[in-house]
Design a protein around this motif. Sequence first.
Motif, mmCIF file in Angstrom:
data_model
loop_
_atom_site.group_PDB
_atom_site.id
_atom_site.type_symbol
_atom_site.label_atom_id
_atom_site.label_comp_id
_atom_site.label_asym_id
_atom_site.label_seq_id
_atom_site.Cartn_x
_atom_site.Cartn_y
_atom_site.Cartn_z
ATOM 1 N N SER A 1 8.083 0.818 13.789
ATOM 2 C CA SER A 1 7.788 1.313 12.440
ATOM 3 C C SER A 1 9.068 1.839 11.799
ATOM 4 O O SER A 1 10.032 2.186 12.492
ATOM 5 C CB SER A 1 6.749 2.431 12.491
ATOM 6 O OG SER A 1 7.299 3.585 13.091
ATOM 7 N N ASP B 1 0.501 9.290 12.379
ATOM 8 C CA ASP B 1 0.969 7.929 12.695
ATOM 9 C C ASP B 1 -0.014 6.855 12.217
ATOM 10 O O ASP B 1 0.045 5.721 12.674
ATOM 11 C CB ASP B 1 1.241 7.772 14.196
ATOM 12 C CG ASP B 1 2.375 6.770 14.473
ATOM 13 O OD1 ASP B 1 3.217 6.551 13.581
ATOM 14 O OD2 ASP B 1 2.403 6.194 15.584
ATOM 15 N N HIS B 2 -0.917 7.220 11.310
ATOM 16 C CA HIS B 2 -1.887 6.253 10.775
ATOM 17 C C HIS B 2 -2.010 6.295 9.252
ATOM 18 O O HIS B 2 -3.034 5.885 8.700
ATOM 19 C CB HIS B 2 -3.266 6.477 11.415
ATOM 20 C CG HIS B 2 -3.323 6.009 12.843
ATOM 21 N ND1 HIS B 2 -3.517 4.695 13.191
ATOM 22 C CD2 HIS B 2 -3.149 6.679 14.000
ATOM 23 C CE1 HIS B 2 -3.491 4.576 14.513
ATOM 24 N NE2 HIS B 2 -3.261 5.771 15.033
ATOM 25 N N GLY B 3 -1.005 6.846 8.586
ATOM 26 C CA GLY B 3 -1.018 6.808 7.119
ATOM 27 C C GLY B 3 -1.980 7.774 6.461
ATOM 28 O O GLY B 3 -2.258 7.652 5.277
ATOM 29 N N GLY C 1 0.665 11.911 5.504
ATOM 30 C CA GLY C 1 1.777 11.951 4.561
ATOM 31 C C GLY C 1 3.048 12.600 5.075
ATOM 32 O O GLY C 1 4.056 12.637 4.354
ATOM 33 N N THR D 1 6.380 10.562 4.759
ATOM 34 C CA THR D 1 6.689 9.937 3.466
ATOM 35 C C THR D 1 8.193 9.811 3.222
ATOM 36 O O THR D 1 8.938 10.781 3.346
ATOM 37 C CB THR D 1 6.055 10.752 2.320
ATOM 38 O OG1 THR D 1 4.643 10.835 2.537
ATOM 39 C CG2 THR D 1 6.340 10.105 0.965
ATOM 40 N N VAL E 1 6.346 5.743 0.222
ATOM 41 C CA VAL E 1 5.506 4.992 1.160
ATOM 42 C C VAL E 1 5.297 5.840 2.417
ATOM 43 O O VAL E 1 6.032 6.794 2.665
ATOM 44 C CB VAL E 1 6.146 3.638 1.580
ATOM 45 C CG1 VAL E 1 6.406 2.758 0.366
ATOM 46 C CG2 VAL E 1 7.426 3.859 2.371
ATOM 47 N N ALA E 2 4.293 5.462 3.195
ATOM 48 C CA ALA E 2 4.088 6.063 4.511
ATOM 49 C C ALA E 2 4.934 5.275 5.501
ATOM 50 O O ALA E 2 4.640 4.119 5.787
ATOM 51 C CB ALA E 2 2.612 6.016 4.891
ATOM 52 N N CYS F 1 5.219 5.513 8.609
ATOM 53 C CA CYS F 1 4.567 5.219 9.896
ATOM 54 C C CYS F 1 3.808 3.904 9.847
ATOM 55 O O CYS F 1 3.630 3.254 10.870
ATOM 56 C CB CYS F 1 3.637 6.354 10.299
ATOM 57 S SG CYS F 1 2.106 6.451 9.330
ATOM 58 N N LEU F 2 3.317 3.504 8.663
ATOM 59 C CA LEU F 2 2.571 2.248 8.539
ATOM 60 C C LEU F 2 3.427 1.145 7.919
ATOM 61 O O LEU F 2 2.911 0.101 7.525
ATOM 62 C CB LEU F 2 1.295 2.437 7.707
ATOM 63 C CG LEU F 2 0.108 3.106 8.398
ATOM 64 C CD1 LEU F 2 -1.142 2.970 7.544
ATOM 65 C CD2 LEU F 2 -0.141 2.527 9.780
ATOM 66 N N THR F 3 4.734 1.415 7.794
ATOM 67 C CA THR F 3 5.648 0.401 7.275
ATOM 68 C C THR F 3 6.420 -0.183 8.447
ATOM 69 O O THR F 3 7.119 0.546 9.154
ATOM 70 C CB THR F 3 6.637 1.032 6.276
ATOM 71 O OG1 THR F 3 5.905 1.639 5.202
ATOM 72 C CG2 THR F 3 7.589 -0.014 5.720
ATOM 73 N N LEU F 4 6.269 -1.462 8.675
ATOM 74 C CA LEU F 4 7.097 -2.102 9.698
ATOM 75 C C LEU F 4 8.562 -1.961 9.281
ATOM 76 O O LEU F 4 8.913 -2.211 8.124
ATOM 77 C CB LEU F 4 6.762 -3.585 9.801
ATOM 78 C CG LEU F 4 5.592 -4.025 10.670
ATOM 79 C CD1 LEU F 4 5.402 -5.534 10.518
ATOM 80 C CD2 LEU F 4 5.804 -3.664 12.131
#
Lengths: 213, 340
Positions: free
Chosen positions: A79, A98-100, A103, A106, A114-115, A117-120
């Motif tokens: 991530s 870790d699941h969006g 926050g 951020t 963006v979050a 943690c949920l962004t590759l």
Amino acid sequence: MSDENSRECQHSEGFLVLSRRSALLAGASVVPTAPFVRSAKAQDAVSPLALPVSAEHSLTVRTNINGGAFEINLDARTSLLDMLREHLGLAGSKKGCDHGQCGACTVHVDGRRVASCLTLAAKVEGREVTTIEGLSDGDRLHPMQQAFIDHDALQCGYCTPGQIMAAVACVHEGNATSSERIREYMSGNICRCGAYVGIVAAIQDAAERMERG
Amino acid sequence: MQPIRYIRPSTVREAIAAHASLGDGARYIAGGTTLYDLMKLNIERPTGLVDVTFIEGLETIDTSGDTLRFGANARMADVATDPIVQSQYPVLSEALSKAASQQLRNMATVGANLLQRTRCMYFRNGYGGASGGAADYPCNKRIPGSGCAAIGGLDRGQAVLGVSDACTAVSPGDWPVALVAMDARIEVAGPGGERMLPISELYPLPGETPHIEFTLEPSEIIVGIVIGKNAAGARSTYHKIRDRESFAFALASAAVALEMSGDRVNAARIALGGVATRPWRADAAEAMLIGSDLTDDLAMAAGRAAFADAVPGRSNGFKVELGARTVADAIMIAAARRPL
């Protein structure tokens, strides 16, 4: 908090200044001698950690973080948050859920919140990432950082970097126009200490200063 | 999470070819807000990801002609704040604005959001995911034929419409509900070429095969969403009731769009979210309104008609009354809006 972050990421005359956190990171690293905690404002090529996967499951990400160009070899599953924290030592962005949902992680990608943690991490190829470490102008705090101090907008502080990054974006989006609107557009940032009253006041205050300055 | 191959195609054609070449374990990824989340829970276990967000030109928003067209990669935040969408189709704008947080709306795309998977907690608690392996509940969506722990279990959040003996999981989205009310069509591309799909045909009922959640063929990809412009759009709303005021999934929601002359309802479009196993068109409620003068009582009667076929479980019976009142409120909110 920001002092600690700048200390642990600081190069001083070629020396790496170690903090408690970077010493902990080094202890956990599979490459303990590698000076992998580097300034995210410098031009750096980073390949800090040996990857646990084969070449076909890894990739090289070229990205700009807090104004500096980086080329980072990563496990493709990584991530953006883990890239920042574990590979670059930029531990200001926090891992909450870790699941969006909370926050705390951020950051801004191309100026939008963006979050992480949920962004590759692979998705920031060619993008510009700004983290809490990149917000101040040297020792001069961003108006939002100062406003959080002035309004006691935190208790434990764990959610604060995410709150501040979301708040700066909230102002830039034009969504900091009333306390109701701020609450709606900050609903992706949870504060378990319940410092919401101070957070809203800080954002209203900083919004005025940001628009003036 | 197992190791993955990651491919970043720059055209739709390349994406389809890459997906096909990766075989059974391939998944398209856009914002990742659902897929990557479920990968962390070991519910989704792809071996290869085809990232569609680097495809050129797939994020276009075009409201200039007889239709609204949203490229699949348009961000939810951008469609929500498009001036035409905001002013002439509040049902669309509100459905997006009330979905997720601004962070997630900046990540998630309007195309991939159609494929969001259920938030049923028994679905999400599998394979040692959120439960840490302590409780791997049976789930017919995860493992066909394994059973459903939600039926007779903690079912407060489950659906009351469209349920089967195999599954009561709620279709989680807001945007698809608004699109169903607007009779949107989906542009789909695949190995066999392109096709248009009415959005209602994207979502099958669970029946005995709840693991089949979408009617897309292997390697097919959503490239756009098209809505015929209509007068009802201006007199519309997306009304969403949640456990907290913001950033939560719907307990009950209603997308309503009306065409009226005076108090008389000439056309009505009503769809429900948070209460059904798929985005739910409420034909009976629409029929009750059309041709009549709108009153509070008629709106309430329409709300009740929408739930006439409801099948509640142990702890979700409140959704029948809450849902009916949500529909009634939404009808009156929409009616109070005046066309431009």
